[in-house]
Design a protein around this motif. Structure first.
Motif, PDB file in Angstrom:
ATOM      1  N   THR A 191       0.796  -0.941   0.064  1.00  8.70           N
ATOM      2  CA  THR A 191       0.310   0.315  -0.104  1.00  8.70           C
ATOM      3  C   THR A 191       1.144   1.478   0.080  1.00  8.70           C
ATOM      4  OG1 THR A 191      -0.268   0.317   2.760  1.00  8.70           O
ATOM      5  CG2 THR A 191      -1.943  -1.204   1.352  1.00  8.70           C
ATOM      6  N   ARG A 208      -5.013  11.140   0.246  1.00  8.28           N
ATOM      7  CA  ARG A 208      -5.122  10.113  -0.654  1.00  8.28           C
ATOM      8  C   ARG A 208      -6.791   8.924  -0.772  1.00  8.28           C
ATOM      9  NH1 ARG A 208      -5.743   4.583  -0.848  1.00  8.28           N
ATOM     10  NH2 ARG A 208      -4.278   3.111  -2.631  1.00  8.28           N
ATOM     11  N   ASN A 209      -6.263   8.246   0.900  1.00 11.55           N
ATOM     12  CA  ASN A 209      -7.367   7.480   1.147  1.00 11.55           C
ATOM     13  C   ASN A 209      -9.082   8.361   1.604  1.00 11.55           C
ATOM     14  OD1 ASN A 209      -5.283   6.142   1.397  1.00 11.55           O
ATOM     15  ND2 ASN A 209      -4.974   6.201   3.691  1.00 11.55           N
ATOM     16  N   ARG A 210      -9.111   9.238   1.517  1.00 14.87           N
ATOM     17  CA  ARG A 210     -10.301  10.276   0.800  1.00 14.87           C
ATOM     18  C   ARG A 210     -10.800   9.715  -0.438  1.00 14.87           C
ATOM     19  NH1 ARG A 210     -11.855  12.804   5.752  1.00 14.87           N
ATOM     20  NH2 ARG A 210     -13.290  13.431   5.031  1.00 14.87           N
ATOM     21  N   HIS A 257     -11.944   5.762  -1.379  1.00 19.28           N
ATOM     22  CA  HIS A 257     -12.916   5.742   0.022  1.00 19.28           C
ATOM     23  C   HIS A 257     -14.408   6.755  -0.455  1.00 19.28           C
ATOM     24  CE1 HIS A 257      -9.156   4.163   1.629  1.00 19.28           C
ATOM     25  NE2 HIS A 257      -9.704   3.117   1.267  1.00 19.28           N
TER      26      HIS A 257
END
Length: 203
Positions: A101, A147-149, A152
């Motif tokens: 990841t 990036r995760n926001r 997702h």
């Protein structure tokens, strides 16, 4: 309606405006995908190449002094790689690298990384950078959270988006100018930012 709640809050409860902002949030998240892709893959490849050279093996994680959390992430990546190949062929080091990841790679530049990673080799992964590991890790960690926001499907309309955009390119420039050029060829962020619905917000 629960999905719209953050957007209703941002638009003082106006449903029509909230729906427009929700749609725009999808669009701006999509626009960030290309530059973020270049950053994630560019970081991964540059760190992997330096660690492979330093340890003299493609599966450098068997020799590197990884922390337990990072080692668990490698083991998870190996399991995913084996499942994806389903016994059709042996799992290669590149298969494992592809499953690791963005968070794993960013963690290699964290506060515990100086002696074992940054000083001996990983500073070489950023040929255009002359600062400290700490000053590099902070924006990378910020971009990891952003990036995760995006990935997702979370609200990003309330984030400093022009700043995140600029940070992406600054980090890409530390790694390889070619990545900057590739990201710009995929980039729709300025165009989408310019037509944000409703009252402007600080970017």
């Amino acid at each position: 309606m629960s999905r719209l709640r953050p957007y209703l809050t941002a638009t003082d409860g106006d449903v029509e405006s909230a729906v427009r902002l929700y749609s725009w949030n999808i669009e701006i998240s999509s626009a960030f995908y290309g530059p973020l892709h270049c950053l994630e893959i560019g970081l991964r490849n540059s760190l992997h190449d330096r660690l492979r050279e330093h340890h003299g093996r493609d599966d450098w994680w068997h020799a590197a002094p990884l922390r337990p959390e990072s080692r668990r992430k490698v083991e998870d990546a190996q399991r995913k790689a084996r499942r994806a190949r389903a016994g059709r062929r042996p799992v290669l080091a590149d298969d494992v690298v592809a499953e690791l990841t963005f968070g794993f790679w960013v963690s290699l530049l964290s506060t515990t990384a100086d002696r074992h990673f940054w000083v001996p080799t990983l500073h070489q992964a950023f040929p255009a950078y002359r600062g400290s590991r700490r000053d590099l890790h902070h924006p990378l960690f910020t971009m990891l959270l952003f990036r995760n926001r995006v990935m997702h499907y979370e609200p990003v309309h309330d984030r400093p988006l022009a700043n995140r955009h600029a940070t992406t390119y600054r980090l890409l420039g530390h790694i390889d100018q070619g990545l900057v050029d590739l990201a710009r060829s995929l980039d729709r962020v300025p165009e989408v930012l310019a037509r944000r619905p409703g009252p402007g917000r600080a970017n």
